[in-house]
Design a protein around this motif. Structure first.
Motif, PDB file in Angstrom:
ATOM      1  N   VAL A 190       0.857  -1.188   0.000  1.00 11.27           N
ATOM      2  CA  VAL A 190       0.000   0.000   0.000  1.00 11.27           C
ATOM      3  C   VAL A 190       0.890   1.233   0.000  1.00 11.27           C
ATOM      4  CG1 VAL A 190      -1.697   1.329   1.313  1.00 11.27           C
ATOM      5  CG2 VAL A 190      -1.897  -1.162   1.167  1.00 11.27           C
ATOM      6  N   LEU A 191       0.572   2.180  -0.870  1.00 11.13           N
ATOM      7  CA  LEU A 191       1.286   3.458  -0.914  1.00 11.13           C
ATOM      8  C   LEU A 191       0.338   4.552  -0.448  1.00 11.13           C
ATOM      9  CD1 LEU A 191       2.660   1.567  -3.188  1.00 11.13           C
ATOM     10  CD2 LEU A 191       3.542   3.712  -4.113  1.00 11.13           C
ATOM     11  N   LYS A 192       0.865   5.460   0.343  1.00  4.60           N
ATOM     12  CA  LYS A 192       0.100   6.619   0.778  1.00  4.60           C
ATOM     13  C   LYS A 192       0.895   7.883   0.469  1.00  4.60           C
ATOM     14  CE  LYS A 192      -2.656   4.606   4.543  1.00  4.60           C
ATOM     15  NZ  LYS A 192      -3.956   5.180   4.172  1.00  4.60           N
ATOM     16  N   GLY A 193       0.171   8.971   0.176  1.00  4.08           N
ATOM     17  CA  GLY A 193       0.867  10.205  -0.134  1.00  4.08           C
ATOM     18  C   GLY A 193      -0.031  11.412  -0.009  1.00  4.08           C
ATOM     19  N   SER A 194       0.480  12.536  -0.470  1.00  6.70           N
ATOM     20  CA  SER A 194      -0.248  13.792  -0.359  1.00  6.70           C
ATOM     21  C   SER A 194       0.023  14.644  -1.588  1.00  6.70           C
ATOM     22  CB  SER A 194       0.166  14.539   0.917  1.00  6.70           C
ATOM     23  OG  SER A 194       1.569  14.746   0.939  1.00  6.70           O
ATOM     24  N   ILE A 195      -0.766  15.701  -1.748  1.00  6.79           N
ATOM     25  CA  ILE A 195      -0.563  16.712  -2.773  1.00  6.79           C
ATOM     26  C   ILE A 195      -0.671  18.073  -2.099  1.00  6.79           C
ATOM     27  CG2 ILE A 195      -1.222  15.494  -4.886  1.00  6.79           C
ATOM     28  CD1 ILE A 195      -4.084  16.227  -4.416  1.00  6.79           C
ATOM     29  N   ASP A 196       0.037  19.060  -2.659  1.00  2.37           N
ATOM     30  CA  ASP A 196       0.098  20.361  -1.989  1.00  2.37           C
ATOM     31  C   ASP A 196      -1.142  21.210  -2.227  1.00  2.37           C
ATOM     32  OD1 ASP A 196       0.592  20.766  -4.652  1.00  2.37           O
ATOM     33  OD2 ASP A 196       2.246  22.172  -4.354  1.00  2.37           O
ATOM     34  N   THR A 197      -2.006  20.793  -3.146  1.00  2.00           N
ATOM     35  CA  THR A 197      -3.267  21.484  -3.394  1.00  2.00           C
ATOM     36  C   THR A 197      -4.224  20.485  -4.019  1.00  2.00           C
ATOM     37  OG1 THR A 197      -4.267  23.465  -4.398  1.00  2.00           O
ATOM     38  CG2 THR A 197      -2.656  22.264  -5.719  1.00  2.00           C
ATOM     39  N   PRO A 198      -5.527  20.608  -3.809  1.00  2.00           N
ATOM     40  CA  PRO A 198      -6.461  19.645  -4.402  1.00  2.00           C
ATOM     41  C   PRO A 198      -6.359  19.608  -5.923  1.00  2.00           C
ATOM     42  CG  PRO A 198      -7.542  20.927  -2.702  1.00  2.00           C
ATOM     43  CD  PRO A 198      -6.211  21.571  -2.930  1.00  2.00           C
ATOM     44  N   LEU A 199      -6.693  18.459  -6.497  1.00  2.00           N
ATOM     45  CA  LEU A 199      -6.680  18.299  -7.944  1.00  2.00           C
ATOM     46  C   LEU A 199      -7.778  19.128  -8.591  1.00  2.00           C
ATOM     47  CD1 LEU A 199      -6.190  14.430  -8.314  1.00  2.00           C
ATOM     48  CD2 LEU A 199      -4.431  16.207  -8.381  1.00  2.00           C
ATOM     49  N   SER A 200      -7.525  19.562  -9.808  1.00  2.00           N
ATOM     50  CA  SER A 200      -8.553  20.224 -10.592  1.00  2.00           C
ATOM     51  C   SER A 200      -9.411  19.166 -11.281  1.00  2.00           C
ATOM     52  CB  SER A 200      -7.917  21.133 -11.648  1.00  2.00           C
ATOM     53  OG  SER A 200      -7.128  22.144 -11.032  1.00  2.00           O
ATOM     54  N   ASP A 201     -10.562  19.586 -11.806  1.00  2.00           N
ATOM     55  CA  ASP A 201     -11.453  18.661 -12.493  1.00  2.00           C
ATOM     56  C   ASP A 201     -10.710  17.965 -13.634  1.00  2.00           C
ATOM     57  OD1 ASP A 201     -13.485  19.359 -10.810  1.00  2.00           O
ATOM     58  OD2 ASP A 201     -14.436  20.770 -12.207  1.00  2.00           O
ATOM     59  N   GLY A 202     -10.876  16.656 -13.722  1.00  2.00           N
ATOM     60  CA  GLY A 202     -10.255  15.888 -14.792  1.00  2.00           C
ATOM     61  C   GLY A 202      -8.865  15.388 -14.485  1.00  2.00           C
ATOM     62  N   GLN A 203      -8.273  15.861 -13.393  1.00  2.00           N
ATOM     63  CA  GLN A 203      -6.933  15.411 -13.044  1.00  2.00           C
ATOM     64  C   GLN A 203      -7.006  14.146 -12.185  1.00  2.00           C
ATOM     65  OE1 GLN A 203      -5.023  18.753 -11.149  1.00  2.00           O
ATOM     66  NE2 GLN A 203      -4.701  19.841 -13.079  1.00  2.00           N
ATOM     67  N   LEU A 225      -1.838  13.513 -13.696  1.00  2.00           N
ATOM     68  CA  LEU A 225      -2.161  13.514 -15.116  1.00  2.00           C
ATOM     69  C   LEU A 225      -3.414  14.351 -15.368  1.00  2.00           C
ATOM     70  CD1 LEU A 225      -1.695   9.709 -15.956  1.00  2.00           C
ATOM     71  CD2 LEU A 225       0.042  11.485 -15.845  1.00  2.00           C
ATOM     72  N   ASP A 226      -3.494  14.942 -16.548  1.00  2.00           N
ATOM     73  CA  ASP A 226      -4.725  15.649 -16.917  1.00  2.00           C
ATOM     74  C   ASP A 226      -5.678  14.679 -17.591  1.00  2.00           C
ATOM     75  OD1 ASP A 226      -3.844  15.319 -19.528  1.00  2.00           O
ATOM     76  OD2 ASP A 226      -3.238  17.411 -19.791  1.00  2.00           O
ATOM     77  N   SER A 227      -6.811  15.191 -18.052  1.00  2.00           N
ATOM     78  CA  SER A 227      -7.840  14.335 -18.630  1.00  2.00           C
ATOM     79  C   SER A 227      -7.391  13.656 -19.915  1.00  2.00           C
ATOM     80  CB  SER A 227      -9.107  15.152 -18.899  1.00  2.00           C
ATOM     81  OG  SER A 227      -8.817  16.246 -19.769  1.00  2.00           O
ATOM     82  N   GLU A 228      -6.336  14.199 -20.555  1.00  2.00           N
ATOM     83  CA  GLU A 228      -5.804  13.600 -21.775  1.00  2.00           C
ATOM     84  C   GLU A 228      -4.689  12.598 -21.488  1.00  2.00           C
ATOM     85  OE1 GLU A 228      -7.181  14.218 -24.709  1.00  2.00           O
ATOM     86  OE2 GLU A 228      -8.609  15.549 -23.686  1.00  2.00           O
ATOM     87  N   GLY A 229      -4.328  12.474 -20.225  1.00  6.46           N
ATOM     88  CA  GLY A 229      -3.251  11.558 -19.861  1.00  6.46           C
ATOM     89  C   GLY A 229      -1.876  12.175 -19.905  1.00  6.46           C
ATOM     90  N   ASP A 230      -1.802  13.493 -20.101  1.00  2.73           N
ATOM     91  CA  ASP A 230      -0.507  14.165 -20.113  1.00  2.73           C
ATOM     92  C   ASP A 230      -0.015  14.369 -18.682  1.00  2.73           C
ATOM     93  OD1 ASP A 230      -0.471  14.393 -22.927  1.00  2.73           O
ATOM     94  OD2 ASP A 230      -1.763  16.171 -22.811  1.00  2.73           O
ATOM     95  N   VAL A 231       1.281  14.230 -18.478  1.00  2.00           N
ATOM     96  CA  VAL A 231       1.876  14.369 -17.159  1.00  2.00           C
ATOM     97  C   VAL A 231       2.019  15.850 -16.817  1.00  2.00           C
ATOM     98  CG1 VAL A 231       3.882  13.880 -15.715  1.00  2.00           C
ATOM     99  CG2 VAL A 231       3.116  12.195 -17.401  1.00  2.00           C
ATOM    100  N   LEU A 232       1.445  16.240 -15.682  1.00  2.00           N
ATOM    101  CA  LEU A 232       1.533  17.627 -15.226  1.00  2.00           C
ATOM    102  C   LEU A 232       2.614  17.806 -14.170  1.00  2.00           C
ATOM    103  CD1 LEU A 232      -2.293  18.423 -14.922  1.00  2.00           C
ATOM    104  CD2 LEU A 232      -0.776  18.818 -16.880  1.00  2.00           C
ATOM    105  N   SER A 233       2.800  16.814 -13.310  1.00  2.60           N
ATOM    106  CA  SER A 233       3.833  16.875 -12.278  1.00  2.60           C
ATOM    107  C   SER A 233       4.142  15.463 -11.817  1.00  2.60           C
ATOM    108  CB  SER A 233       3.388  17.749 -11.097  1.00  2.60           C
ATOM    109  OG  SER A 233       2.241  17.197 -10.475  1.00  2.60           O
ATOM    110  N   THR A 234       5.311  15.298 -11.221  1.00  7.07           N
ATOM    111  CA  THR A 234       5.780  13.976 -10.805  1.00  7.07           C
ATOM    112  C   THR A 234       6.438  14.072  -9.441  1.00  7.07           C
ATOM    113  OG1 THR A 234       6.190  13.362 -13.111  1.00  7.07           O
ATOM    114  CG2 THR A 234       7.199  11.984 -11.425  1.00  7.07           C
ATOM    115  N   SER A 235       6.190  13.078  -8.612  1.00  2.88           N
ATOM    116  CA  SER A 235       6.839  13.023  -7.297  1.00  2.88           C
ATOM    117  C   SER A 235       8.283  12.571  -7.457  1.00  2.88           C
ATOM    118  CB  SER A 235       6.100  12.042  -6.388  1.00  2.88           C
ATOM    119  OG  SER A 235       6.348  10.702  -6.811  1.00  2.88           O
TER     120      SER A 235
END
Length: 244
Positions: A57-70, A111-121
């Motif tokens: 099991v992996l657990k993690g966080s993000i610094d701001t909530p995801l936008s719609d479609g992400q 990832l966005d709704s198109e599957g493009d990478v927006l950011s990576t840990s």
């Protein structure tokens, strides 16, 4: 816009039009922990520590909530494992398939709704080394010098099972022996070997014996190949042979 004369003097100008351009906010994911799944509890492993659970099991966080479609996708190196379950600014992921023993490089990607990478840990490296058990010999008490093979027939309804481990078990691990889905008991281990003899006689007929390495609270870790045996108890008493 401005209109200038021949000498660059201002002749007229339009009203200003203000445009606000806002860039899309992109969340940055982090992997906060990787855990052996013990069923009711999670056993944390630090970065670089060996896991015994092949479906961690992996657990993690993000610094701001995801936008719609992400979404947050989890990777082992370049291999996509699946999408995490996101709750606000935290996420959880349970590996859906067993991972092989060896090093694994986990990453979380937004990832966005198109599957493009927006950011990576960053990459979290964990080694998986789960113990494995195998059947060795099965001894019929009426013919102890001729061990049974897989699929064989035994006159003894309490045959003795022996086997091996690829590594000694940890203190909180054990080998459970099953007849199909019925728990028969727990094997005795000694280093990289194990033995088991049923305390309750097996019924006449076919049996599929299974060995499962589990934690002491019953969470499965790995399962060996089954051993099939048919019990045929004699209708008249059989005198064991003395071979020497």
């Amino acid at each position: 816009a401005r209109i200038l004369g021949a000498s660059d003097e201002l002749v007229s100008a339009s009203f200003p039009y203000v445009v606000n351009i806002q860039a899309e906010v992109v969340a940055i994911p982090t992997i906060d922990g990787i855990y052996n799944d013990l069923g009711d509890t999670l056993d944390p492993a630090t970065n670089g520590e060996t896991l015994f659970d092949r479906t961690p099991v992996l657990k993690g966080s993000i610094d701001t909530p995801l936008s719609d479609g992400q979404r947050i996708a989890i990777y082992d190196g370049d291999t996509y494992l699946g999408d995490a379950v996101v709750d606000g600014e935290t996420w959880t992921f349970t590996t859906p398939v067993e991972l092989p023993d060896g090093p694994h490089n986990f990453k979380a990607k937004v990832l966005d709704s198109e599957g493009d990478v927006l950011s990576t840990s960053g990459t979290t490296t964990q080694d998986i080394d789960a113990p494995d058990a195998t059947f060795g010999t099965v001894v019929d008490g009426f013919n102890p010098n001729q061990p049974l093979t897989n699929g064989g027939e035994s006159l003894d309804n309490t045959p003795k099972f022996n086997g091996t481990l690829d590594k000694p078990l940890a203190d909180d691990q054990r080998i459970a022996v099953y007849d199909g889905e019925t728990l028969l008991g727990y094997a005795t281990t000694d280093g990289e070997t194990w033995t088991f003899e049923p305390t309750t006689p097996l019924s006449d007929g076919p049996h599929e014996l299974r060995i499962v390495i589990e934690t002491t609270d019953g969470t499965p870790i790995s399962e060996g190949e089954p051993f099939d045996i048919t019990i045929t108890t004699p209708s008249t008493p059989v005198t064991p042979k003395i071979d020497g």
